[in-house]
Design a protein around this motif. Sequence first.
Motif, PDB file in Angstrom:
ATOM      1  N   MET A 115     -13.511 -32.616 -34.216  1.00 50.56           N
ATOM      2  CA  MET A 115     -12.453 -31.844 -34.879  1.00 50.56           C
ATOM      3  C   MET A 115     -12.849 -30.370 -34.935  1.00 50.56           C
ATOM      4  SD  MET A 115     -10.724 -32.838 -38.542  1.00 50.56           S
ATOM      5  CE  MET A 115     -11.789 -31.892 -39.613  1.00 50.56           C
ATOM      6  N   ALA A 116     -11.895 -29.517 -34.591  1.00 51.03           N
ATOM      7  CA  ALA A 116     -12.201 -28.067 -34.619  1.00 51.03           C
ATOM      8  C   ALA A 116     -12.449 -27.621 -36.052  1.00 51.03           C
ATOM      9  CB  ALA A 116     -11.030 -27.298 -34.043  1.00 51.03           C
ATOM     10  N   PRO A 117     -13.434 -26.739 -36.263  1.00 49.12           N
ATOM     11  CA  PRO A 117     -13.684 -26.286 -37.630  1.00 49.12           C
ATOM     12  C   PRO A 117     -12.464 -25.589 -38.203  1.00 49.12           C
ATOM     13  CG  PRO A 117     -14.953 -24.992 -36.040  1.00 49.12           C
ATOM     14  CD  PRO A 117     -14.266 -26.081 -35.274  1.00 49.12           C
ATOM     15  N   ARG A 118     -12.225 -25.843 -39.488  1.00 51.67           N
ATOM     16  CA  ARG A 118     -11.078 -25.233 -40.145  1.00 51.67           C
ATOM     17  C   ARG A 118     -11.384 -23.757 -40.383  1.00 51.67           C
ATOM     18  NH1 ARG A 118     -10.848 -24.363 -45.631  1.00 51.67           N
ATOM     19  NH2 ARG A 118      -8.777 -23.918 -46.418  1.00 51.67           N
ATOM     20  N   GLU A 119     -10.452 -22.918 -40.015  1.00 47.38           N
ATOM     21  CA  GLU A 119     -10.635 -21.480 -40.286  1.00 47.38           C
ATOM     22  C   GLU A 119     -10.238 -21.183 -41.722  1.00 47.38           C
ATOM     23  OE1 GLU A 119     -11.789 -18.755 -38.628  1.00 47.38           O
ATOM     24  OE2 GLU A 119     -12.597 -20.305 -37.314  1.00 47.38           O
ATOM     25  N   LEU A 120     -10.965 -20.313 -42.373  1.00 49.69           N
ATOM     26  CA  LEU A 120     -10.534 -19.881 -43.703  1.00 49.69           C
ATOM     27  C   LEU A 120      -9.349 -18.941 -43.526  1.00 49.69           C
ATOM     28  CD1 LEU A 120     -14.039 -19.218 -45.293  1.00 49.69           C
ATOM     29  CD2 LEU A 120     -12.458 -21.071 -45.859  1.00 49.69           C
ATOM     30  N   PRO A 121      -8.386 -18.980 -44.455  1.00 50.39           N
ATOM     31  CA  PRO A 121      -7.180 -18.147 -44.278  1.00 50.39           C
ATOM     32  C   PRO A 121      -7.490 -16.657 -44.429  1.00 50.39           C
ATOM     33  CG  PRO A 121      -7.197 -19.184 -46.440  1.00 50.39           C
ATOM     34  CD  PRO A 121      -8.366 -19.757 -45.699  1.00 50.39           C
ATOM     35  N   SER A 122      -6.614 -15.838 -43.857  1.00 47.60           N
ATOM     36  CA  SER A 122      -6.722 -14.379 -44.030  1.00 47.60           C
ATOM     37  C   SER A 122      -5.513 -13.903 -44.820  1.00 47.60           C
ATOM     38  CB  SER A 122      -6.718 -13.676 -42.669  1.00 47.60           C
ATOM     39  OG  SER A 122      -7.889 -14.015 -41.964  1.00 47.60           O
ATOM     40  N   ALA A 123      -5.738 -12.973 -45.720  1.00 49.41           N
ATOM     41  CA  ALA A 123      -4.640 -12.462 -46.548  1.00 49.41           C
ATOM     42  C   ALA A 123      -3.664 -11.665 -45.685  1.00 49.41           C
ATOM     43  CB  ALA A 123      -5.201 -11.585 -47.661  1.00 49.41           C
ATOM     44  N   SER A 124      -2.385 -11.710 -46.060  1.00 50.38           N
ATOM     45  CA  SER A 124      -1.364 -10.940 -45.341  1.00 50.38           C
ATOM     46  C   SER A 124      -1.590  -9.445 -45.576  1.00 50.38           C
ATOM     47  CB  SER A 124       0.025 -11.316 -45.864  1.00 50.38           C
ATOM     48  OG  SER A 124       0.150 -10.855 -47.200  1.00 50.38           O
ATOM     49  N   ILE A 125      -0.920  -8.640 -44.771  1.00 47.93           N
ATOM     50  CA  ILE A 125      -1.066  -7.183 -44.942  1.00 47.93           C
ATOM     51  C   ILE A 125      -0.575  -6.754 -46.322  1.00 47.93           C
ATOM     52  CG2 ILE A 125      -0.216  -4.934 -44.116  1.00 47.93           C
ATOM     53  CD1 ILE A 125      -0.309  -6.085 -41.299  1.00 47.93           C
ATOM     54  N   ALA A 126       0.556  -7.346 -46.766  1.00 52.83           N
ATOM     55  CA  ALA A 126       1.095  -6.966 -48.079  1.00 52.83           C
ATOM     56  C   ALA A 126       0.092  -7.304 -49.181  1.00 52.83           C
ATOM     57  CB  ALA A 126       2.412  -7.688 -48.321  1.00 52.83           C
ATOM     58  N   ASP A 127      -0.505  -8.505 -49.120  1.00 49.72           N
ATOM     59  CA  ASP A 127      -1.478  -8.896 -50.143  1.00 49.72           C
ATOM     60  C   ASP A 127      -2.709  -7.985 -50.092  1.00 49.72           C
ATOM     61  OD1 ASP A 127      -0.060 -10.959 -51.302  1.00 49.72           O
ATOM     62  OD2 ASP A 127      -0.840 -12.479 -49.927  1.00 49.72           O
ATOM     63  N   THR A 128      -3.113  -7.639 -48.868  1.00 47.64           N
ATOM     64  CA  THR A 128      -4.299  -6.780 -48.717  1.00 47.64           C
ATOM     65  C   THR A 128      -4.062  -5.409 -49.346  1.00 47.64           C
ATOM     66  OG1 THR A 128      -4.819  -7.915 -46.662  1.00 47.64           O
ATOM     67  CG2 THR A 128      -5.864  -5.778 -47.012  1.00 47.64           C
ATOM     68  N   VAL A 129      -2.887  -4.853 -49.069  1.00 55.10           N
ATOM     69  CA  VAL A 129      -2.575  -3.534 -49.624  1.00 55.10           C
ATOM     70  C   VAL A 129      -2.578  -3.599 -51.151  1.00 55.10           C
ATOM     71  CG1 VAL A 129      -0.760  -1.781 -49.833  1.00 55.10           C
ATOM     72  CG2 VAL A 129      -1.296  -2.769 -47.594  1.00 55.10           C
ATOM     73  N   GLN A 130      -1.920  -4.630 -51.677  1.00 55.34           N
ATOM     74  CA  GLN A 130      -1.842  -4.746 -53.145  1.00 55.34           C
ATOM     75  C   GLN A 130      -3.207  -4.969 -53.770  1.00 55.34           C
ATOM     76  OE1 GLN A 130       1.170  -6.902 -55.189  1.00 55.34           O
ATOM     77  NE2 GLN A 130       2.344  -7.175 -53.315  1.00 55.34           N
ATOM     78  N   PHE A 131      -4.034  -5.759 -53.112  1.00 54.55           N
ATOM     79  CA  PHE A 131      -5.372  -6.035 -53.643  1.00 54.55           C
ATOM     80  C   PHE A 131      -6.179  -4.742 -53.749  1.00 54.55           C
ATOM     81  CE2 PHE A 131      -9.867  -7.241 -53.136  1.00 54.55           C
ATOM     82  CZ  PHE A 131      -9.990  -8.167 -54.164  1.00 54.55           C
TER      83      PHE A 131
END
Length: 451
Positions: free
Chosen positions: A1-17
């Motif tokens: 099974m391929a390793p699960r990738e951790l998610p990446s935040a969207s651009i909108a979430d990144t800007v707000q963070f």
Amino acid sequence: MAPRELPSASIADTVQFNQAIIVPNAVQGLFRRRPGPVGVATRLGLDGRAVRLMEGLRARYAPGPVWIRVMKDRVLLCLDVEDVARTLDGSPHPFASDPPAKRTGMGHFQPDALTLSRGELWENRRRFTEAVLETPAAVHSLAGGFLDVVVEETDRLLSVAAAEGGGTLDFEAWHAMFRRLTRRIVLGDHAAEDEEVSELLASLMSEANGLPSEPSEIYPAYTERLDAYVEAAEPGSLVSLFAGAPHDVDTRAAGQATHWLFALQDTLATNALRALALVATHPAQRAVVDRELEGDEAPYLAACLQEAMRLFPTTPLLSRETLVDVAWHGTTVPKGTQVLIVNGFHHRDRARLEYADRFAPEAWTEGDAGSERAFNHFSSGPQGCPGRNLALLVGTAVLAQVLRGWPAVVVAGVADGLSPDAPLPYSLNPSALRFAARGPGGSGGGGVADS
Ligand code: HEM
């Protein structure tokens, strides 16, 4: 099974963070808080916005951490308490506590700091630190003398406030008292008047806020002063214990005391004043404290101090850097990754904590707050704060002495919305707090004064 990738935040979430958490934190001062920007951030309710944003990120990306861009770096943001615990249990290896910004900033005023050390050097300095601070002991062997200092300095503060401050107390006077008390406890009574050593350190920390690349011109003057106190080793002070603690040339013993100075004089001062404000505005908790103060022990008052730190953590972010590739949630997080923990969010997690937004000292005295991994105002795990018990001892003693001397103390003026009847605010600006004696025998008795 391929390793699960951790998610990446969207651009909108990144800007707000970055807008809600990273930028405000940097503007308020990474190493020494700037009162002006802290006041503005409080008025704008930025900490509350940050918590709401984190709730949204967890809803979208958990379980597991999320990749998010912080300025130009891609960092891993912990969303679940299990990942917080895992990171802190794995510090300082494989999660080192000296990511670049912290190393640059802290290195400016404490280049030999334990918290910037890795591997064997960290172990060496940690051993020394724990021996002097007597980390595992509930009560330090020099506590008797420290408590005498607390009583003298607190009484002095209250009498000056009564005589010159018209019976009011503000953060400036409080902080000056903590600086004096700290110099006496760490460096000895002969440092009581040495405001300059505290001022030099404060200036170095202000410079560090700008993450300077050049060494400071005032650093040599500061260390020269510090070294002289270490050399003199006045009995009864923390530096008097250096000779008996395990150390060698790599320990840089004197270099360890800087952290203790700012942690006691700045961090504890802020937390203790916030605790006083919480006690003064919560009549039910105040009644428990008053009853307790008739005896010698004050576990409930210590819990009030813990609550002030949980509600308004003075270390809003904990950051780490992976020293090796780390297996995490079925994937590999590469060496050199920064990991971020937002304390303000985990401490106010409404999904996990029934008492998230209220003042709940009983969660510490009767509940399991003491073992709650979400609470990291003192951090936790192998690299948890080695001065925790000393801070609680001194902070609780100061609070007890104020409440004994000014039994009817009230918050005068701005109370920043502290009330048992509404969710507590997310920030509490110490510089805006002011207290009035209304006693002894006055009619104040808890609650916010209408002045
Ligand atoms: C209310 C007061 C205090 C608070 C809230 C506090 C909080 C913390 C936190 C959150 C950390 C971990 C920082 C990180 O990993 O990034 C830490 C580490 C540390 N604290 Fe405290 N602290 C306090 C008082 C003290 C005192 C009084 C001392 C010493 C006298 C002290 C000495 C240290 C040292 C040496 C470290 C570094 C530990 C290591 O890296 O192994 N702290 N503290």
